[in-house]
Design an enzyme around this catalytic site. Structure first.
Site, PDB file in Angstrom:
ATOM      1  N   ARG A 141     -12.284  -0.265  -6.749  1.00  0.00           N
ATOM      2  CA  ARG A 141     -11.864  -0.290  -5.336  1.00  0.00           C
ATOM      3  C   ARG A 141     -11.390   1.083  -4.868  1.00  0.00           C
ATOM      4  NH1 ARG A 141      -7.765  -1.808  -1.551  1.00  0.00           N
ATOM      5  NH2 ARG A 141      -8.687  -3.244  -0.052  1.00  0.00           N
TER       6      ARG A 141
ATOM      7  N   ASP B  31      -7.260  -6.051   8.419  1.00  0.00           N
ATOM      8  CA  ASP B  31      -6.772  -6.325   7.064  1.00  0.00           C
ATOM      9  C   ASP B  31      -5.489  -5.559   6.750  1.00  0.00           C
ATOM     10  OD1 ASP B  31      -6.426  -6.708   4.364  1.00  0.00           O
ATOM     11  OD2 ASP B  31      -8.135  -5.473   3.759  1.00  0.00           O
TER      12      ASP B  31
ATOM     13  N   GLY C 233      -4.237  -1.540  -6.023  1.00  0.00           N
ATOM     14  CA  GLY C 233      -4.194  -0.153  -6.476  1.00  0.00           C
ATOM     15  C   GLY C 233      -2.902   0.159  -7.195  1.00  0.00           C
TER      16      GLY C 233
ATOM     17  N   CYS D 235       0.828  -1.216   0.000  1.00  0.00           N
ATOM     18  CA  CYS D 235       0.000   0.000   0.000  1.00  0.00           C
ATOM     19  C   CYS D 235       0.850   1.248   0.000  1.00  0.00           C
ATOM     20  CB  CYS D 235      -0.849   0.076   1.264  1.00  0.00           C
ATOM     21  SG  CYS D 235      -1.963  -1.274   1.462  1.00  0.00           S
TER      22      CYS D 235
HETATM   23  P1  XMP Z   1      -0.599  -7.234   3.343  1.00  0.00           P
HETATM   24  O1  XMP Z   1       0.204  -6.370   4.266  1.00  0.00           O
HETATM   25  O2  XMP Z   1      -1.131  -8.430   4.038  1.00  0.00           O
HETATM   26  O3  XMP Z   1      -1.851  -6.325   2.938  1.00  0.00           O
HETATM   27  O4  XMP Z   1       0.176  -7.562   2.110  1.00  0.00           O
HETATM   28  C1  XMP Z   1      -2.917  -6.803   2.157  1.00  0.00           C
HETATM   29  C2  XMP Z   1      -4.047  -5.784   2.132  1.00  0.00           C
HETATM   30  O5  XMP Z   1      -3.615  -4.553   1.525  1.00  0.00           O
HETATM   31  C3  XMP Z   1      -4.742  -3.879   0.942  1.00  0.00           C
HETATM   32  N1  XMP Z   1      -4.373  -3.524  -0.430  1.00  0.00           N
HETATM   33  C4  XMP Z   1      -3.964  -2.301  -0.795  1.00  0.00           C
HETATM   34  N2  XMP Z   1      -3.897  -1.140  -0.119  1.00  0.00           N
HETATM   35  N3  XMP Z   1      -3.036  -0.098  -2.059  1.00  0.00           N
HETATM   36  C5  XMP Z   1      -3.450  -0.021  -0.765  1.00  0.00           C
HETATM   37  O6  XMP Z   1      -3.392   1.066  -0.174  1.00  0.00           O
HETATM   38  C6  XMP Z   1      -3.085  -1.227  -2.799  1.00  0.00           C
HETATM   39  O7  XMP Z   1      -2.702  -1.253  -3.970  1.00  0.00           O
HETATM   40  C7  XMP Z   1      -3.590  -2.382  -2.140  1.00  0.00           C
HETATM   41  N4  XMP Z   1      -3.818  -3.638  -2.577  1.00  0.00           N
HETATM   42  C8  XMP Z   1      -4.285  -4.313  -1.485  1.00  0.00           C
HETATM   43  C9  XMP Z   1      -5.898  -4.841   0.991  1.00  0.00           C
HETATM   44  O8  XMP Z   1      -6.749  -4.421   2.021  1.00  0.00           O
HETATM   45  C10 XMP Z   1      -5.228  -6.173   1.272  1.00  0.00           C
HETATM   46  O9  XMP Z   1      -6.073  -7.096   1.899  1.00  0.00           O
END
Ligand code: XMP
Length: 490
Positions: free
Chosen positions: A407, A342, A393, A310
Site C-alpha cells: 500500500r 476516505d 501503514g 494517518c
Molecule cells: P479513519 O479516519 O476513518 O481513516 O480512521 C481510515 C482511512 O485511513 C487510511 N489509512 C491510513 N492512512 N496511514 C495513512 O496515512 C495509515 O497507516 C493508514 N491506514 C489507513 C485509509 O484510507 C483508511 O480507509
C-alpha cells in the site's frame, strides 16, 4: 455554482470538516422522509452511503456482512493471503443465500416410525427430507403430505416417499431456485451432482429472502449481499481469485493512487473483468481523478492523510485537507464517476459536509473499528472496553504484512518508515447501533439543508467558512460532560 464560488475563494487554502458548516435551507418535509441512498460506483449503488475501510482492524467477512445488511458495503482488506481474503468474500456472498449446504437426510431403510423418533430426538420441526439409497444417491423426498396421508407408522419410506424428485444443478442460484419451486409448487429443491445430493433449497427460506426483501440489504441481482475487496498494483492472482468468488467491487487500494502502478492495475482489472466495478485510489487532486477515470475506474477514492491513524502529512509533509481534496476530485470529474471520501470522519455531521464538497459515499475506519463485528482485538483498559485499531501503514502492520508494505510502495527489504500509528478506540457496540446513529445524523443534515435526497444535497448544499471561535462554539463547551451521548466524541 455556490460551492464552486465558495471553494474558489479558498483556492490556495486547504479546508477540512471543521473549517466549514452547512447553511440551513427551507424544508417542507421531516428528516425521516429523506432518502440517503447513493452511487458507489458506475454500476453499483448503496442504500446508505457508507463503506467500512479496507483495514486489518476494520473489515473482514463479519464486518462486510453487517455493513451490507445495513445497506452499505465493506471492503475486505488485503493483509490476508489471497485465498483467505477470497473465503471472506464468499462468506458474505453466501450469507443470505437460503441454501442448506448440509441437509438432513434419511435412508431407504428407514420407516416412518424411525424417522419420527429421530425427528423428536433432534427437535427437527421441518419436513421435506431427501431420501438416499445405500449408495448415497438421492432417490426420493419425504414431504409433509407423504407423511400425513400414510396409513401406517411402520410403512417403509420407499413406499410413501415422492419418487419423481425435481432437482437442479449445484450452481442454481436463489432466484432460479425460486422460479423452479414456484413453477412446480414444491417445498424443497435438492441440488444434485451425478445423482449425489450437494445442497438443498427450502421454499420457505427462499421465498422470505425474495419476496420480503429487507428494504435495507445491499444485494446483487441474485439477492446476495454485496461485498468489495482490496487489491494492490500488480496483484493479478489475487484479483483472479476474488473474481472467481464473485466479488462485486475491487478497490485498488494504495496510499498514492496517482501512479503508474495504480493506473495500470485499474485498466488491467477493467480489461480482464469488465463485469467487476473498480475503485482507484487514494488521490487528492483533479488531475489524479481524471487519470483514473481515463484508465477505466468506476469510482475514485479520495484521502491523502485525513485518517485518524494517518501520519502521512507529518512524515511526508504531503496531503490535502479532506474537504478541499474531495472538491478537487469531484469538480474535475463533474459527476461522471462517483467519489468515495476516505478518512477523517469523526462525527455524523462530517458526512453531509463530504457530500456537499462532492463525494457520493464515505469510507470509515475509526468509527467502525470499535464495533462488535470488527476483527480488532478487544481489550480492557482502566476498567473499560476498547478495541485495537491500527493504521495499515503502522509499524506492526508493515512489518508483518505484505499488503501494508505494498500500500505504501515498499518492497520487503526496505527499512520501514511508518505512515500510521496503532492505538485503541472505545468499544462501540454493534455495527447496526453505530450505523443507525450515522444514518440518523445524515438524515438530520438533509432535513436542515432542505434536501430530500443525496443528489439534491450535492447540488443545493451550501457551506459557510467557520472561524476558530466558531469551531469551539460548535462543540460542547462550558460544561463538564457527565453522560456520554451515543453520537458525540471529541
Ligand atoms: P479513519 O479516519 O476513518 O481513516 O480512521 C481510515 C482511512 O485511513 C487510511 N489509512 C491510513 N492512512 N496511514 C495513512 O496515512 C495509515 O497507516 C493508514 N491506514 C489507513 C485509509 O484510507 C483508511 O480507509
Amino acid at each position: 455554482q455556490y460551492i464552486q464560488d465558495f471553494m474558489n475563494t479558498f483556492k490556495y487554502e486547504g479546508l477540512t470538516f471543521d473549517d466549514v458548516s452547512l447553511i440551513t435551507q427551507y424544508a417542507d418535509f421531516l428528516p425521516g422522509d429523506t432518502d440517503i441512498s447513493s452511487r458507489l460506483t458506475r454500476n453499483v449503488s448503496v442504500k446508505i452511503p457508507f463503506l467500512s475501510a479496507a483495514m486489518d482492524t476494520v473489515t473482514e467477512g463479519r464486518m462486510a456482512n453487517a455493513m451490507a445488511m445495513m445497506g452499505g458495503i465493506g471492503v475486505i482488506h488485503k493483509n490476508l493471503e489471497p485465498e483467505v481474503q477470497a473465503q471472506q468474500v464468499s462468506r458474505v456472498k453466501h450469507h443470505l443465500n437460503g441454501l442448506i449446504s448440509d441437509p438432513i437426510t434419511f435412508s431407504t431403510n428407514d420407516t416412518l416410525e424411525t424417522i419420527a423418533i429421530r425427528r423428536a430426538e433432534k427437535g427437527y420441526s421441518f419436513n421435506g427430507f431427501p431420501i438416499m439409497d445405500n449408495d448415497g444417491k438421492l432417490v426420493g423426498i419425504l414431504t409433509s403430505k407423504d407423511i400425513r396421508f400414510s396409513r401406517s407408522k411402520r410403512a417403509s419410506v420407499t413406499d410413501i416417499m415422492t419418487k419423481n424428485v425435481i432437482t437442479a444443478s449445484p450452481d442454481t442460484n436463489l432466484k432460479q431456485a425460486y422460479e423452479i419451486m414456484q413453477e412446480h409448487k414444491i417445498g424443497k429443491l435438492p441440488l444434485v451432482d451425478k445423482g449425489k445430493l450437494v445442497a438443498l433449497y427450502s421454499y420457505a427460506d427462499v421465498r422470505r429472502l425474495i419476496e420480503n426483501e429487507e428494504p435495507l440489504f445491499n444485494r446483487d441481482e441474485q439477492y446476495r449481499l454485496r461485498v468489495a475487496a482490496g487489491v494492490g498494483p500488480g496483484d493479478y492472482e489475487r484479483a483472479e481469485i476474488l473474481n472467481d468468488r464473485e466479488v462485486d467491487v475491487l478497490v485498488v487500494d494504495t496510499a498514492h493512487g496517482h501512479t503508474k502502478g495504480v493506473i495500470d492495475m485499474v485498466s488491467w482489472v477493467k480489461n480482464k473483468f469488465p463485469h467487476i466495478d473498480v475503485i482507484g485510489g487514494n488521490i487528492a487532486t483533479g488531475e489524479a481523478a481524471l487519470a483514473l477515470r481515463d484508465a477505466g475506474a468506476d469510482a475514485v477514492k479520495v484521502g491523502i492523510g485525513p485518517g485518524s491513524i494517518c501520519t502521512t502529512r507529518v512524515v511526508a509533509g504531503v496531503g490535502i485537507p479532506q474537504i478541499s481534496a474531495i472538491y478537487a476530485a469531484a469538480s474535475a470529474l463533474k459527476g461522471e464517476i462517483p467519489v468515495v471520501a476516505d478518512g477523517g470522519i469523526r462525527n455524523s455531521g462530517d458526512i453531509a459536509k463530504a457530500l456537499v464538497a462532492g463525494a457520493d459515499t464515505v469510507m470509515m475506519g475509526s468509527v467502525l473499528a470499535g464495533t462488535e463485528e470488527s476483527p480488532g482485538e478487544k481489550i480492557i483498559y482502566e476498567g473499560r472496553q476498547f478495541v485495537i485499531y491500527r493504521g495499515m501503514g503502522s509499524l506492526d502492520a508493515m512489518k508483518s504484512r505484505e499488503g501494508s508494505r505494498q500500500r505504501y510502495g515498499l518492497s520487503d527489504d526496505d527499512d520501514i518508515v511508518p505512515q500510521g500509528i496503532e492505538g485503541m478506540v472505545p468499544f462501540a457496540g454493534t455495527v447496526s447501533k453505530v450505523m443507525k446513529q450515522y444514518c440518523g445524523g445524515l438524515q438530520a443534515s438533509l432535513g436542515y439543508c432542505g434536501a430530500r435526497t443525496i443528489p439534491e444535497l450535492k447540488s443545493t448544499g451550501k457551506f459557510v467558512r467557520v472561524s476558530g471561535a466558531g469551531a469551539v462554539e460548535a462543540h460542547a463547551h462550558d460544561i463538564k460532560i457527565t453522560k456520554e451521548a451515543p453520537n458525540y466524541r471529541r
